[in-house]
Design a protein around this motif. Structure first.
Motif, PDB file in Angstrom:
ATOM      1  N   LEU A  78       0.906  -1.114   0.040  1.00  0.00           N
ATOM      2  CA  LEU A  78      -0.128   0.042  -0.053  1.00  0.00           C
ATOM      3  C   LEU A  78       0.782   1.078   0.175  1.00  0.00           C
ATOM      4  CD1 LEU A  78      -2.880  -1.054   2.625  1.00  0.00           C
ATOM      5  CD2 LEU A  78      -3.101  -0.735   0.047  1.00  0.00           C
ATOM      6  N   VAL A  79       1.828   1.112   0.943  1.00  0.00           N
ATOM      7  CA  VAL A  79       2.794   2.526   1.028  1.00  0.00           C
ATOM      8  C   VAL A  79       3.430   2.658  -0.470  1.00  0.00           C
ATOM      9  CG1 VAL A  79       4.984   3.522   1.973  1.00  0.00           C
ATOM     10  CG2 VAL A  79       3.461   2.202   3.481  1.00  0.00           C
ATOM     11  N   CYS A  80       3.953   1.606  -1.034  1.00  0.00           N
ATOM     12  CA  CYS A  80       4.641   1.711  -2.667  1.00  0.00           C
ATOM     13  C   CYS A  80       3.643   2.239  -3.566  1.00  0.00           C
ATOM     14  CB  CYS A  80       5.305   0.252  -2.941  1.00  0.00           C
ATOM     15  SG  CYS A  80       6.848  -0.131  -1.771  1.00  0.00           S
ATOM     16  N   THR A  81       2.239   1.695  -3.353  1.00  0.00           N
ATOM     17  CA  THR A  81       1.255   2.100  -4.303  1.00  0.00           C
ATOM     18  C   THR A  81       1.187   3.652  -4.177  1.00  0.00           C
ATOM     19  OG1 THR A  81       0.531  -0.032  -4.282  1.00  0.00           O
ATOM     20  CG2 THR A  81      -0.885   1.836  -5.111  1.00  0.00           C
ATOM     21  N   THR A  82       1.027   3.935  -2.937  1.00  0.00           N
ATOM     22  CA  THR A  82       0.559   5.499  -2.614  1.00  0.00           C
ATOM     23  C   THR A  82       1.698   6.247  -3.329  1.00  0.00           C
ATOM     24  OG1 THR A  82      -0.342   4.719  -0.504  1.00  0.00           O
ATOM     25  CG2 THR A  82       0.285   7.146  -1.073  1.00  0.00           C
ATOM     26  N   ILE A  83       3.033   6.080  -2.910  1.00  0.00           N
ATOM     27  CA  ILE A  83       4.336   6.632  -3.491  1.00  0.00           C
ATOM     28  C   ILE A  83       4.357   6.801  -5.002  1.00  0.00           C
ATOM     29  CG2 ILE A  83       6.766   6.928  -3.825  1.00  0.00           C
ATOM     30  CD1 ILE A  83       6.841   5.669  -0.864  1.00  0.00           C
ATOM     31  N   LEU A  84       3.743   5.593  -5.836  1.00  0.00           N
ATOM     32  CA  LEU A  84       3.897   5.780  -7.221  1.00  0.00           C
ATOM     33  C   LEU A  84       2.707   6.729  -7.731  1.00  0.00           C
ATOM     34  CD1 LEU A  84       4.518   1.805  -8.062  1.00  0.00           C
ATOM     35  CD2 LEU A  84       5.978   3.608  -8.429  1.00  0.00           C
ATOM     36  N   ILE A  85       1.529   6.643  -7.156  1.00  0.00           N
ATOM     37  CA  ILE A  85       0.413   7.275  -7.688  1.00  0.00           C
ATOM     38  C   ILE A  85       0.884   8.980  -7.402  1.00  0.00           C
ATOM     39  CG2 ILE A  85      -1.887   8.103  -6.890  1.00  0.00           C
ATOM     40  CD1 ILE A  85      -2.526   5.178  -6.291  1.00  0.00           C
ATOM     41  N   TRP A  86       1.449   9.094  -6.322  1.00  0.00           N
ATOM     42  CA  TRP A  86       2.087  10.503  -5.809  1.00  0.00           C
ATOM     43  C   TRP A  86       2.872  11.253  -7.128  1.00  0.00           C
ATOM     44  CZ3 TRP A  86       6.722  12.659  -4.603  1.00  0.00           C
ATOM     45  CH2 TRP A  86       6.653  13.933  -4.410  1.00  0.00           C
ATOM     46  N   ALA A  87       3.750  10.066  -7.355  1.00  0.00           N
ATOM     47  CA  ALA A  87       4.824  10.483  -8.290  1.00  0.00           C
ATOM     48  C   ALA A  87       4.239  10.602  -9.760  1.00  0.00           C
ATOM     49  CB  ALA A  87       5.892   9.449  -8.242  1.00  0.00           C
TER      50      ALA A  87
END
Length: 519
Positions: free
Chosen positions: A20-29
């Motif tokens: 979930l954390v990695c996905t959130t970072i990717l969406i933000w980027a």
């Protein structure tokens, strides 16, 4: 079992949380930097940049091989009377008036073979263009050299569709990505003209061409500017030209019309003002007045501020001329149709810009008066087709263009141009049969060139497939019959008018503007 279950569940929760954390970072980027949209432009953007057919890769080196404007071998030939039909004029109310404008030649187009036995062209040992220091000044490439890329001619690596889908060596890309052809356009009034005064430019301008010094009283012809279609041209100024030619040498080689272009450029650069700092360096090129001669074979001048040299060498036919008997002052001369002038072969390595022209000396009277005997392959010509004036002229033009093109790889910085023929306007006769050019009304036969076919098909055919560019001035100059010397020559002969040479300032100034745009 219970401890194992809770231990496995804890590991699964940790893994899910990490995902979930990695996905959130990717969406933000993604929201901050849409990588895909930057790498892949939308289809409508591609269509906007490239409205025509698919272009070749721009990674290829420029070789300036554009298509010829002729559509068939017959179109490339110069047939008597056909040159006048090669373009159309707006408001051409008197079609007969334009018929005398172009020099006629025979229809045979003869090109030299790839290997010509007995052709004794000796190219001097190469001199490094990068290491040579012209006229004693240190070579320095300044920031102004950026000007050299303005209005640069397109190459085959950047082909652009021109009018009617044809391509031109005379073309550049304008600001709107439409094809620019300097030969197509119109004359417009410009009160800021001329670039110099015919009263003042006495340091460079021959009095016989300075119409302000004659009895002529109408000078409206000085107040027009050539406006090419779809072309963005920098305004010509002497300082801009010299900056663009920093540490460079420009050579005009040709007939008296080439000399007019040379004198025009000298006046344009200096504004017609006395320039004591400009130094004559003709001796460096063997351009000195021989004993008994009326004038030297040419002139060369050096501008010390930018280390720029501009020269002219007289070669009316662009053939190598060789005395058949050097001990006889009245000897005939071998006119080597397939050999460039010795001056060009000797000094080509010193030039950065070369402008060639020929045309009006190709007639039997001139050859006989000058005692020129046609030679091909180092021996007297026996080919009846070449013996015709048109065949000889075509062979020479093709030969010299081909030779210059063969030398260009040795000198990558050299830009070579072949200037098309300057039109003559003898009406109701020729120069020696009462022909005249009395019109004083500018643009009386129209102001615009519309058709995309050159009035000098021999020149266009010669440069086809080479890196030599055509400087096409024929159709635009054809519209300016009022700009000739006419009956106002200082040494006028009763009943004889000069409808070949131009008043200066005048039409040749436009030729230099187009040349400047392509540097």
């Amino acid at each position: 079992m219970k401890g194992g279950f809770y231990g496995l569940r804890g590991k699964q929760l940790s893994l899910i949380l990490l995902v979930l954390v990695c996905t959130t970072i990717l969406i933000w980027a993604w929201e901050k930097t849409p990588l895909l949209t930057t790498l892949l432009p939308p289809q409508n953007r591609l269509l906007q940049l490239y409205p025509g057919p698919a272009l070749e890769s721009s990674s290829k080196p420029p070789i300036h091989k554009n298509k010829d404007i002729s559509t068939s071998p017959e179109d490339k030939e110069v047939v008597n009377g056909q040159e006048e039909k090669a373009f159309s004029l707006v408001d051409q109310s008197n079609p007969e008036k334009s018929s005398p404008g172009i020099w006629n030649s025979d229809s045979n187009v003869i090109t030299p073979s790839d290997e010509k036995k007995g052709d004794p062209i000796n190219v001097p040992k190469e001199e490094s263009r990068d290491n040579r220091v012209p006229e004693g000044k240190s070579s320095s490439k300044k920031a102004e050299d950026v000007d050299l890329v303005v209005a640069a001619p397109i190459s085959s690596a950047n082909k652009s569709s021109s009018l009617e889908g044809k391509e031109y060596k005379n073309s550049t890309i304008s600001a709107g990505n439409q094809a620019c052809n300097y030969a197509i356009g119109k004359w417009v009034e410009d009160d800021s003209r001329p670039f110099y005064s015919g009263f003042e430019c006495k340091q460079w301008l021959s009095p016989m061409w300075a119409c302000r010094l004659t009895q002529r009283t109408d000078f409206a012809y000085e107040k027009f500017q050539w406006q090419p279609k779809n072309c963005k041209m920098d305004k010509f100024t002497g300082s801009n030209f010299l900056r663009r030619m920093q540490d460079k040498t420009l050579a005009f080689i040709g007939d008296s019309l080439g000399r007019q272009q040379f004198q025009s450029l000298m006046c344009m650069i200096t504004g017609g003002k006395e320039s004591p700092d400009v130094t004559s360096v003709g001796w460096k090129y063997g351009l000195v007045k021989a004993r008994g001669a009326l004038r030297p074979d040419g002139w060369a001048y050096w501008f010390p501020g930018t280390n720029t040299t501009i020269l002219y060498y007289w070669s009316a036919s662009l053939c190598d001329l060789e005395p058949l008997n050097s001990t006889n002052p009245t000897t005939d001369y071998a006119m080597h149709l397939d050999r460039p002038p010795a001056f060009l072969r000797r000094f080509l390595n010193k030039f950065d810009v070369l402008v060639l022209n020929t045309g009006h000396h190709w007639n039997r009277g001139k050859l006989k008066a000058n005692k020129w005997v046609m030679h091909v392959g180092g021996v007297p010509n026996t080919d009846t087709k070449i013996a015709e004036i048109g065949g000889a002229k075509n062979l020479t033009i093709h030969s010299i263009v081909k030779w210059v093109d063969s030398q260009l790889p040795k000198y990558p910085g050299l830009k070579a141009f072949y200037r098309t023929i300057s039109p003559r306007h003898f009406f109701n006769g020729d120069w020696n049969t009462g022909g005249s050019c009395d019109n004083t009304t500018p643009l009386s036969d129209g102001k615009e060139v519309l058709k995309d076919e050159s009035l000098d098909p021999v020149a266009v055919a010669a440069v086809k497939g080479t890196r030599v560019k055509v400087l096409d001035i024929t159709a635009s100059s054809q519209l300016r019959d009022e700009g000739h010397i006419s009956r106002y020559s200082i040494r006028a002969t009763p009943g004889v008018q000069d409808c070949l040479h131009w008043c200066l300032p005048g039409i040749p100034d436009m030729w230099n503007e187009i040349l400047f745009a392509q540097l």
